[in-house]
Motif scaffolding. Structure first.
Motif, PDB file in Angstrom:
ATOM      1  N   SER A  22      24.497  -9.764  -6.839  1.00 55.43           N
ATOM      2  CA  SER A  22      25.772  -9.447  -7.453  1.00 55.43           C
ATOM      3  C   SER A  22      26.606 -10.720  -7.596  1.00 55.43           C
ATOM      4  O   SER A  22      27.433 -10.832  -8.456  1.00 55.43           O
ATOM      5  CB  SER A  22      26.522  -8.414  -6.610  1.00 55.43           C
ATOM      6  N   GLU A  23      26.325 -11.715  -6.738  1.00 54.10           N
ATOM      7  CA  GLU A  23      27.063 -12.968  -6.860  1.00 54.10           C
ATOM      8  C   GLU A  23      26.284 -14.096  -6.180  1.00 54.10           C
ATOM      9  O   GLU A  23      25.339 -13.863  -5.434  1.00 54.10           O
ATOM     10  CB  GLU A  23      28.445 -12.844  -6.233  1.00 54.10           C
ATOM     11  N   VAL A  24      26.701 -15.307  -6.478  1.00 57.22           N
ATOM     12  CA  VAL A  24      26.071 -16.477  -5.882  1.00 57.22           C
ATOM     13  C   VAL A  24      27.149 -17.254  -5.126  1.00 57.22           C
ATOM     14  O   VAL A  24      28.240 -17.457  -5.645  1.00 57.22           O
ATOM     15  CB  VAL A  24      25.446 -17.370  -6.983  1.00 57.22           C
ATOM     16  N   ARG A  25      26.825 -17.645  -3.892  1.00 56.54           N
ATOM     17  CA  ARG A  25      27.784 -18.404  -3.092  1.00 56.54           C
ATOM     18  C   ARG A  25      27.150 -19.720  -2.653  1.00 56.54           C
ATOM     19  O   ARG A  25      25.934 -19.781  -2.476  1.00 56.54           O
ATOM     20  CB  ARG A  25      28.165 -17.620  -1.825  1.00 56.54           C
ATOM     21  N   SER A  26      28.006 -20.722  -2.441  1.00 53.75           N
ATOM     22  CA  SER A  26      27.459 -21.929  -1.840  1.00 53.75           C
ATOM     23  C   SER A  26      27.574 -21.778  -0.326  1.00 53.75           C
ATOM     24  O   SER A  26      28.566 -21.268   0.190  1.00 53.75           O
ATOM     25  CB  SER A  26      28.186 -23.166  -2.343  1.00 53.75           C
ATOM     26  N   VAL A  27      26.506 -22.180   0.337  1.00 53.36           N
ATOM     27  CA  VAL A  27      26.402 -21.976   1.775  1.00 53.36           C
ATOM     28  C   VAL A  27      26.042 -23.317   2.411  1.00 53.36           C
ATOM     29  O   VAL A  27      25.128 -24.004   1.956  1.00 53.36           O
ATOM     30  CB  VAL A  27      25.317 -20.920   2.088  1.00 53.36           C
ATOM     31  N   LEU A  28      26.778 -23.682   3.462  1.00 54.61           N
ATOM     32  CA  LEU A  28      26.498 -24.955   4.135  1.00 54.61           C
ATOM     33  C   LEU A  28      25.686 -24.703   5.397  1.00 54.61           C
ATOM     34  O   LEU A  28      26.051 -23.853   6.217  1.00 54.61           O
ATOM     35  CB  LEU A  28      27.813 -25.670   4.481  1.00 54.61           C
ATOM     36  N   MET A  45      26.115  -6.344   0.237  1.00 53.25           N
ATOM     37  CA  MET A  45      26.643  -7.197   1.319  1.00 53.25           C
ATOM     38  C   MET A  45      27.956  -7.800   0.846  1.00 53.25           C
ATOM     39  O   MET A  45      28.072  -8.253  -0.274  1.00 53.25           O
ATOM     40  CB  MET A  45      25.644  -8.312   1.657  1.00 53.25           C
ATOM     41  N   ASP A  46      28.903  -7.762   1.727  1.00 55.37           N
ATOM     42  CA  ASP A  46      30.224  -8.275   1.361  1.00 55.37           C
ATOM     43  C   ASP A  46      30.441  -9.572   2.123  1.00 55.37           C
ATOM     44  O   ASP A  46      30.496  -9.567   3.353  1.00 55.37           O
ATOM     45  CB  ASP A  46      31.262  -7.209   1.750  1.00 55.37           C
ATOM     46  N   PRO A  76      17.540 -18.635 -11.352  1.00 56.07           N
ATOM     47  CA  PRO A  76      17.494 -17.335 -10.688  1.00 56.07           C
ATOM     48  C   PRO A  76      16.191 -17.101  -9.931  1.00 56.07           C
ATOM     49  O   PRO A  76      16.208 -16.591  -8.812  1.00 56.07           O
ATOM     50  CB  PRO A  76      17.651 -16.335 -11.829  1.00 56.07           C
ATOM     51  N   GLU A  77      15.037 -17.540 -10.499  1.00 53.10           N
ATOM     52  CA  GLU A  77      13.779 -17.249  -9.812  1.00 53.10           C
ATOM     53  C   GLU A  77      13.596 -18.103  -8.552  1.00 53.10           C
ATOM     54  O   GLU A  77      12.784 -17.811  -7.687  1.00 53.10           O
ATOM     55  CB  GLU A  77      12.581 -17.397 -10.767  1.00 53.10           C
ATOM     56  N   LYS A  78      14.368 -19.172  -8.467  1.00 57.18           N
ATOM     57  CA  LYS A  78      14.280 -20.031  -7.279  1.00 57.18           C
ATOM     58  C   LYS A  78      15.319 -19.680  -6.217  1.00 57.18           C
ATOM     59  O   LYS A  78      15.278 -20.205  -5.095  1.00 57.18           O
ATOM     60  CB  LYS A  78      14.489 -21.495  -7.696  1.00 57.18           C
ATOM     61  N   LEU A  79      16.252 -18.850  -6.610  1.00 59.30           N
ATOM     62  CA  LEU A  79      17.383 -18.558  -5.717  1.00 59.30           C
ATOM     63  C   LEU A  79      16.932 -17.808  -4.476  1.00 59.30           C
ATOM     64  O   LEU A  79      16.122 -16.894  -4.546  1.00 59.30           O
ATOM     65  CB  LEU A  79      18.417 -17.724  -6.482  1.00 59.30           C
ATOM     66  N   LYS A  80      17.445 -18.203  -3.356  1.00 58.98           N
ATOM     67  CA  LYS A  80      17.182 -17.466  -2.130  1.00 58.98           C
ATOM     68  C   LYS A  80      18.425 -16.695  -1.721  1.00 58.98           C
ATOM     69  O   LYS A  80      19.525 -17.018  -2.169  1.00 58.98           O
ATOM     70  CB  LYS A  80      16.757 -18.424  -1.034  1.00 58.98           C
ATOM     71  N   TYR A  81      18.198 -15.719  -0.840  1.00 59.61           N
ATOM     72  CA  TYR A  81      19.295 -14.799  -0.539  1.00 59.61           C
ATOM     73  C   TYR A  81      19.776 -14.914   0.897  1.00 59.61           C
ATOM     74  O   TYR A  81      18.975 -15.165   1.807  1.00 59.61           O
ATOM     75  CB  TYR A  81      18.830 -13.359  -0.806  1.00 59.61           C
ATOM     76  N   ILE A  82      21.035 -14.675   1.032  1.00 53.31           N
ATOM     77  CA  ILE A  82      21.598 -14.560   2.381  1.00 53.31           C
ATOM     78  C   ILE A  82      20.895 -13.387   3.058  1.00 53.31           C
ATOM     79  O   ILE A  82      20.693 -12.336   2.438  1.00 53.31           O
ATOM     80  CB  ILE A  82      23.119 -14.314   2.311  1.00 53.31           C
ATOM     81  N   ILE A  83      20.509 -13.581   4.315  1.00 54.32           N
ATOM     82  CA  ILE A  83      19.767 -12.525   5.010  1.00 54.32           C
ATOM     83  C   ILE A  83      20.721 -11.553   5.689  1.00 54.32           C
ATOM     84  O   ILE A  83      20.548 -10.348   5.631  1.00 54.32           O
ATOM     85  CB  ILE A  83      18.815 -13.154   6.050  1.00 54.32           C
ATOM     86  N   ASP A  84      21.749 -12.118   6.317  1.00 54.73           N
ATOM     87  CA  ASP A  84      22.621 -11.246   7.102  1.00 54.73           C
ATOM     88  C   ASP A  84      23.967 -11.925   7.307  1.00 54.73           C
ATOM     89  O   ASP A  84      24.070 -13.143   7.185  1.00 54.73           O
ATOM     90  CB  ASP A  84      21.960 -10.988   8.473  1.00 54.73           C
ATOM     91  N   ARG A  85      24.936 -11.137   7.636  1.00 56.06           N
ATOM     92  CA  ARG A  85      26.246 -11.701   7.969  1.00 56.06           C
ATOM     93  C   ARG A  85      26.503 -11.415   9.442  1.00 56.06           C
ATOM     94  O   ARG A  85      26.243 -10.305   9.920  1.00 56.06           O
ATOM     95  CB  ARG A  85      27.321 -11.028   7.118  1.00 56.06           C
ATOM     96  N   TYR A  86      26.990 -12.417  10.171  1.00 59.83           N
ATOM     97  CA  TYR A  86      27.249 -12.209  11.592  1.00 59.83           C
ATOM     98  C   TYR A  86      28.574 -11.488  11.803  1.00 59.83           C
ATOM     99  O   TYR A  86      29.510 -11.646  11.011  1.00 59.83           O
ATOM    100  CB  TYR A  86      27.309 -13.549  12.339  1.00 59.83           C
ATOM    101  N   ASP A  87      28.613 -10.771  12.898  1.00 62.17           N
ATOM    102  CA  ASP A  87      29.833 -10.072  13.255  1.00 62.17           C
ATOM    103  C   ASP A  87      30.732 -11.026  14.053  1.00 62.17           C
ATOM    104  O   ASP A  87      30.791 -10.979  15.269  1.00 62.17           O
ATOM    105  CB  ASP A  87      29.457  -8.838  14.095  1.00 62.17           C
ATOM    106  N   ALA A  88      31.356 -11.959  13.332  1.00 63.61           N
ATOM    107  CA  ALA A  88      32.238 -12.944  13.981  1.00 63.61           C
ATOM    108  C   ALA A  88      33.371 -13.259  13.014  1.00 63.61           C
ATOM    109  O   ALA A  88      33.176 -13.194  11.798  1.00 63.61           O
ATOM    110  CB  ALA A  88      31.459 -14.216  14.311  1.00 63.61           C
ATOM    111  N   ALA A  89      34.515 -13.608  13.557  1.00 64.77           N
ATOM    112  CA  ALA A  89      35.656 -13.942  12.692  1.00 64.77           C
ATOM    113  C   ALA A  89      35.285 -15.140  11.823  1.00 64.77           C
ATOM    114  O   ALA A  89      34.681 -16.095  12.318  1.00 64.77           O
ATOM    115  CB  ALA A  89      36.872 -14.258  13.551  1.00 64.77           C
TER     116      ALA A  89
END
Ligand code: ADP
Ligand code: ZN
Length: 748
Positions: A22-28, A45-46, A76-89
């Protein structure tokens, strides 16, 4: 620098989500990468900026932080996905900005800086409760009687009769049985299982607890700080006052004010100053211990502190430099005690100066920061003189305690006996001190027995085979041992000289603390003597115990390195003898005089902190030296001004900027080749000069050859960009390392 990410591109295919993102984010990710990379967000996933997430990287799943909107530069075919979001602030924006800023400033990969903020990934998971046991409901004496329990079981039930919750191991130890006995009683329903949650450190400090009446001077300064904290803006202060003036007491007031305002507070200390006495003092003032952050913590303690800080529930952190990178939720005040201390500079990995980065953090967060010192660094003083920092002064010791008297012992006149290192006048003073029932400290900033072992026949010096360094003799139970203080290499003292093969010709030259101990024990056979150096103790705990013994006056004469110089308060210590006040002045490093001045002033400050007046003897061959004169006549500011004038004339910091470039490799010619290649394409801008390459003073370290270049630039130049563009312009073989050190403190 982003090789890791490339590995990942080639790595095994991650779990593919068949649906389009649904969206693409940059992740460090916390690895040495230069930027955040795009990841898809699986539908449903939010995620928000700052969220801690788990992402695939090189076939592994790693914790990471959502940094911002995606750049959209991954197919798009190379894009990987976030697996999970942690329960932390989520990590706050101001903290992410700080990480970006620090990376740019230190010319370091941003992912490496994130790693310092994310050093305890386990903290991302809510802590699992530990299992505890408690007396089950309705267990009566009669029932126990009837059950005819074994002796061991009976012992356990006796321990648990008070209704307290305990871990199985704890019960087993007290009852003298194995943990399975406890388990068995739980199965039979005599005990019940309960969850034990580890307490969040420093959750409930009470700012009203233990407040003291401040003197008028202290009150003025405290009020000014409290005003700033109430104001909600950035202020940088130098809290300046002699040791014993009550600086700690004053910044405790500032901490109290920030607590009242619901803020988190960071107190940075040189690691060594984190003594039991200090923590006890904090507890006396605030009714609980601070959350701690230093290298001596266990993994479980780190995890608790990290989580408490990240969730905003731990209110005060007292820590060493890396505590600055913890992801605070509502940081509102930073105190940097002993701001001049060289230990604030990290000398490996990301090379940063915690004091300078702390000022940036306060500026980004728009809150006050207090730099505290009795001997401020020249950088900080210059900022005061330039009107950038506020100067808050405590002019005198609290309660009328006097500053110690300082005498110079001219070693050319007042000569120690042959083979000795303590001058007759100092020995006499030690004798008098002991007779008064007071304590004496002999200070020598050198571990071991002797710093050099020399052949009397041929002059050969025993050197480390892997480093440019002399081997230091240490006396051990098994005899004399030679050791390298840089790489740990060690050998027994050989019977023959390795160079001329003469028997028994090797002799120790010069003193270390162990040799001073020998002399002290000979001269004062009845005195209780303690040697204190970083290698005397294996652990922080042991060190704290030793310091406590000094405070309790179980020792008459302490012989110590700088480990005893910092922050400690020993009420009965009235005599300080500095064995070699000239030590450290010979190298000619940029800050040599400043450092020696600070260290000697600090050591001198250990004398006579309470009612009894103190006396300091500085043994020197250079009684006319500017430093000795400044110390003896208490002319700190005149000394700093003279230093400043010299640095300005030489175009050196704080009047210009420096970057050190260190090229290292196991192959000397190859490392030198890279260093020379760098020199050939050195920046040609106006107002930038490059020096070198030259072999580093520490020309070999742990078997690696080292060459240095130095860049000096006017303050108007973007030094980082200049240096990075330059260094990145040449190809470096993987066996050679090029290290960039912005604002170097060490030139070794
Ligand atoms: P500094 O940090 O400047 O070296 P401290 O804050 O440690 O000074 O103060 C030195 C000693 O004086 C400490 O034992 C401290 O408890 C005491 N002291 C300072 N100010 C006060 C005060 N206002 N009331 C009571 N004791 C004080
Ligand atoms: Zn070595």
């Amino acid at each position: 620098m982003d090789s890791l990410f490339q590995d990942e591109e080639l790595g095994p295919a991650p779990k593919k989500d068949s649906r389009p993102p649904s969206e693409v984010r940059s992740v460090l990710v916390p690895y040495p990468v230069d930027k955040a990379y795009d990841y898809g967000v699986p539908e449903g996933m939010d995620v928000q900026d700052g969220d801690y997430v788990c992402v695939p990287l090189g076939g592994r799943e790693v914790p990471a932080v959502v940094w911002g909107q995606g750049a959209g530069d991954v197919k798009p075919e190379k894009l990987k996905y976030i697996i999970d979001r942690y329960d932390a602030a989520p990590m706050r924006k101001v903290h992410r900005d700080f990480i970006s800023w620090a990376a740019r400033y230190c010319a370091a990969p941003i992912g490496s800086v994130l790693k310092m903020a994310l050093s305890v990934p386990a903290g991302l998971e809510p802590p699992a409760p530990a299992r505890g046991f408690q007396l089950a409901d309705g267990v009566s004496d009669a029932r126990l009687e009837k059950a005819k329990l074994s002796v061991q079981r009976r012992a356990v039930m006796d321990v648990m009769a008070d209704g307290q919750i305990r871990r199985a191991s704890e019960i087993a130890e007290v009852a003298g049985c194995s943990a399975s006995v406890v388990k068995g009683l739980s199965d039979k329903g005599f005990l019940k299982q309960v969850d034990i949650f580890n307490p969040v450190p420093c959750k409930t400090p009470n700012y009203k607890h233990g407040a003291v009446d401040l003197s008028e001077d202290q009150q003025d300064v405290a009020e000014r700080l409290c005003e700033q904290i109430g104001d909600g803006g950035y202020y940088c202060n130098l809290l300046d006052g002699v040791t014993g003036a009550g600086k700690t007491e004053v910044y405790f007031e500032a901490i109290a004010k920030a607590l009242e305002q619901g803020k988190q507070i960071l107190l940075l200390l040189p690691e060594i100053a984190l003594s039991n006495a200090f923590l006890q003092r904090f507890n006396d003032r605030f009714g609980c211990y601070p959350a701690l952050w230093h290298s001596g913590l266990t993994a479980a303690q780190r995890r608790l502190t990290w989580r408490g800080v990240a969730q905003g529930t731990s209110r005060v952190v007292v820590g060493a430099r890396s505590a600055l990178f913890l992801p605070y939720q509502k940081l509102g005040l930073i105190i940097v005690d002993e701001e001049h201390d060289p230990a604030y500079k990290q000398e490996d990995g990301v090379r940063y100066h915690a004091r300078d980065m702390a000022v940036v953090r306060a500026h980004l967060g728009q809150f006050p920061i207090v730099l505290v010192s009795a001997t401020p660094s020249l950088e900080t003083m210059q900022n005061v003189w330039d009107g950038k920092y506020e100067h808050l002064i405590l002019p005198a010791r609290f309660g009328g305690a006097q500053m110690p008297e300082i005498d110079l012992v001219d070693l050319r006149e007042d000569k120690p006996d042959s083979g000795n290192f303590i001058a007759p006048s100092l020995k006499k003073a030690m004798m008098d001190t002991l007779q008064r029932g007071e304590q004496a400290l002999m200070f020598l900033n050198r571990r071991g027995y002797a710093p050099l072992t020399l052949c009397r026949s041929c002059g050969h010096r025993m050197e480390c085979p892997r480093c440019t360094a002399w081997l230091v003799e240490h006396k051990t139970a098994r005899g004399a041992h030679l050791q390298c203080h840089h790489c740990g290499f060690g050998v027994s003292v050989p019977k023959q000289c390795p160079s001329c093969s003469d028997e028994g010709s090797l002799v120790p030259c010069g003193p270390g603390v162990e040799r001073i101990e020998e002399e002290v024990r000979q001269s004062f056979p009845d005195a209780r003597v303690m040697v204190l150096a970083s290698d005397t103790t294996d652990s922080q705990d042991e060190l704290r115990t030793l310091l406590e013994r000094i405070r309790r006056k179980e020792v008459d004469i302490i012989i110590g390195t700088q480990i005893v110089a910092k922050g400690h308060h020993f009420p009965d210590l009235t005599l300080v003898g500095v064995i070699d006040a000239d030590l450290g002045l010979q190298g000619g490093e940029l800050r040599a005089s400043e450092r020696v001045y600070q260290l000697l002033h600090q050591v001198a400050g250990r004398a006579g902190r309470a009612e009894k007046p103190g006396h300091v003897y500085l043994q020197t061959y250079m009684p006319q030296h500017r430093i000795m004169q400044a110390l003896a006549a208490a002319g700190r500011d005149a000394f700093l001004q003279a230093e400043a004038a010299e640095r300005e004339a030489a175009h050196m910091p704080p009047f210009a900027r420096l970057a050190g470039i260190i090229v290292t490799g196991r192959d000397e010619a190859q490392a030198l080749g890279v260093a020379k290649a760098l020199a050939r394409v050195a920046p040609q801008e106006a107002n930038v000069q490059t020096f070198g390459p030259a072999p580093a003073p520490m020309a070999r370290l742990r078997g690696r050859y080292r060459f240095r270049l130095l860049v000096r630039a006017e303050k108007t130049i973007n030094l980082q960009k200049t240096v990075l563009d330059w260094v990145n312009s040449i190809k470096v073989p993987s066996t050679v390392r090029v290290i960039i050190d912005i604002d170097p403190q060490s030139f070794m």
